[in-house]
Design a protein around this motif. Structure first.
Motif, PDB file in Angstrom:
ATOM      1  N   ARG A 199     -37.069  78.449  50.525  1.00 44.46           N
ATOM      2  CA  ARG A 199     -38.251  77.743  51.052  1.00 44.46           C
ATOM      3  C   ARG A 199     -37.985  76.291  51.426  1.00 44.46           C
ATOM      4  NH1 ARG A 199     -41.320  80.770  46.532  1.00 44.46           N
ATOM      5  NH2 ARG A 199     -40.177  79.293  45.271  1.00 44.46           N
ATOM      6  N   SER A 200     -36.787  75.778  51.136  1.00 47.79           N
ATOM      7  CA  SER A 200     -36.528  74.361  51.400  1.00 47.79           C
ATOM      8  C   SER A 200     -35.186  74.198  52.108  1.00 47.79           C
ATOM      9  CB  SER A 200     -36.510  73.593  50.077  1.00 47.79           C
ATOM     10  OG  SER A 200     -36.105  72.263  50.290  1.00 47.79           O
ATOM     11  N   ALA A 201     -35.109  73.171  52.953  1.00 47.89           N
ATOM     12  CA  ALA A 201     -33.857  72.852  53.641  1.00 47.89           C
ATOM     13  C   ALA A 201     -32.949  72.008  52.751  1.00 47.89           C
ATOM     14  CB  ALA A 201     -34.139  72.130  54.953  1.00 47.89           C
ATOM     15  N   ASP A 202     -33.482  71.522  51.624  1.00 49.56           N
ATOM     16  CA  ASP A 202     -32.709  70.720  50.681  1.00 49.56           C
ATOM     17  C   ASP A 202     -32.018  71.669  49.697  1.00 49.56           C
ATOM     18  OD1 ASP A 202     -31.841  68.436  49.142  1.00 49.56           O
ATOM     19  OD2 ASP A 202     -33.421  68.993  47.706  1.00 49.56           O
ATOM     20  N   THR A 249     -33.298  71.622  45.991  1.00 50.99           N
ATOM     21  CA  THR A 249     -34.612  72.250  45.853  1.00 50.99           C
ATOM     22  C   THR A 249     -34.500  73.760  46.050  1.00 50.99           C
ATOM     23  OG1 THR A 249     -35.607  70.223  46.731  1.00 50.99           O
ATOM     24  CG2 THR A 249     -36.992  72.187  46.668  1.00 50.99           C
ATOM     25  N   ALA A 250     -33.642  74.184  46.965  1.00 49.63           N
ATOM     26  CA  ALA A 250     -33.466  75.612  47.257  1.00 49.63           C
ATOM     27  C   ALA A 250     -32.854  76.366  46.070  1.00 49.63           C
ATOM     28  CB  ALA A 250     -32.599  75.779  48.488  1.00 49.63           C
ATOM     29  N   ASP A 279     -34.957  78.836  44.185  1.00 49.31           N
ATOM     30  CA  ASP A 279     -35.211  80.160  44.762  1.00 49.31           C
ATOM     31  C   ASP A 279     -34.065  81.146  44.510  1.00 49.31           C
ATOM     32  OD1 ASP A 279     -37.537  79.129  45.786  1.00 49.31           O
ATOM     33  OD2 ASP A 279     -36.725  78.789  47.798  1.00 49.31           O
ATOM     34  N   SER A 285     -41.549  80.590  57.640  1.00 48.24           N
ATOM     35  CA  SER A 285     -41.440  79.243  57.042  1.00 48.24           C
ATOM     36  C   SER A 285     -40.357  79.164  55.955  1.00 48.24           C
ATOM     37  CB  SER A 285     -42.784  78.783  56.477  1.00 48.24           C
ATOM     38  OG  SER A 285     -43.736  78.696  57.507  1.00 48.24           O
ATOM     39  N   THR A 286     -39.287  79.917  56.113  1.00 48.23           N
ATOM     40  CA  THR A 286     -38.147  79.831  55.193  1.00 48.23           C
ATOM     41  C   THR A 286     -36.901  79.524  56.004  1.00 48.23           C
ATOM     42  OG1 THR A 286     -37.642  82.201  55.358  1.00 48.23           O
ATOM     43  CG2 THR A 286     -39.150  81.524  53.592  1.00 48.23           C
ATOM     44  N   TYR A 287     -35.872  79.178  55.307  1.00 49.63           N
ATOM     45  CA  TYR A 287     -34.565  78.904  55.910  1.00 49.63           C
ATOM     46  C   TYR A 287     -33.587  79.975  55.427  1.00 49.63           C
ATOM     47  CZ  TYR A 287     -36.465  74.281  56.886  1.00 49.63           C
ATOM     48  OH  TYR A 287     -37.243  73.254  57.332  1.00 49.63           O
TER      49      TYR A 287
END
Length: 186
Positions: free
Chosen positions: A117-120, A123-124, A127, A159-161
């Motif tokens: 959920r995050s590009a960082d 933070t990712a 997940d 909205s995910t990467y």
């Protein structure tokens, strides 16, 4: 007088020999007949090295010890029920030890593609699992630990990467050797 007796004996001997020559040959012994075991009468795969009895707190235990090839399961050795002295015994405990086994290790890396959920990257990590179980067709198993996450730059429709999680670790397998089992029936 001796001559007629000798002649009579010779005739009897000749007659006995002639009878044996015309007698039937003995019939050959037939081969043993193979009989199939029914599923409930299957023969055990392994036989115990020793069977003994020991007392534990007033309870008489039947102790069966086996030495079997590595990879043999306890289920291959257990019996559904044992009777001794008019009493029924069931499996109560099992101990095992391995002798002469060879343990091999190898380093493994494995990558998984997944959505985060995050590009960082930090933070990712929330997940992604910190470790994953590893088993392969060659008998190696163990746990791999998350090493790094590479995150794609494109935001997906949900909205995910897309990310690649990189795992690494040391896995082992044990081969050969003999397993010594002690089965206790109470």
């Amino acid at each position: 007088m001796k001559k007629p007796v000798i002649v009579a004996l010779c005739c009897l001997l000749a007659l006995g020999t002639a009878t044996a020559a015309f007698a039937e040959e003995p019939a050959p012994t037939p081969a043993p007949e193979l009989v199939e075991l029914s599923p409930k009468d299957t023969a055990p795969q392994f036989y115990p090295d020793s069977i003994s009895w020991q007392e534990d707190g007033g309870q008489l235990l039947v102790v069966k010890q086996y030495s079997v090839p590595y990879g043999t399961a306890v289920a291959d050795l257990t019996e559904s029920g044992i009777q001794w002295g008019g009493f029924d015994y069931t499996l109560w405990g099992v101990t095992q030890s391995v002798e002469g086994g060879v343990t091999e290790e190898k380093e493994v890396t494995q990558d998984f593609e997944l959505s985060v959920r995050s590009a960082d990257a930090e933070t990712a990590r929330n997940d992604v699992k910190e470790s994953v179980a590893y088993d392969d067709e060659y008998g190696f198993s163990g746990s791999l630990t998350l090493q790094d996450i590479t995150i794609g730059e494109t935001l997906q429709a949900d909205s995910t990467y897309m990310a690649t999680a990189h795992y690494a670790g040391t896995v082992t397998r044990t081969e050969a050797g003999t397993v010594h089992y002690t089965l206790l029936y109470a």
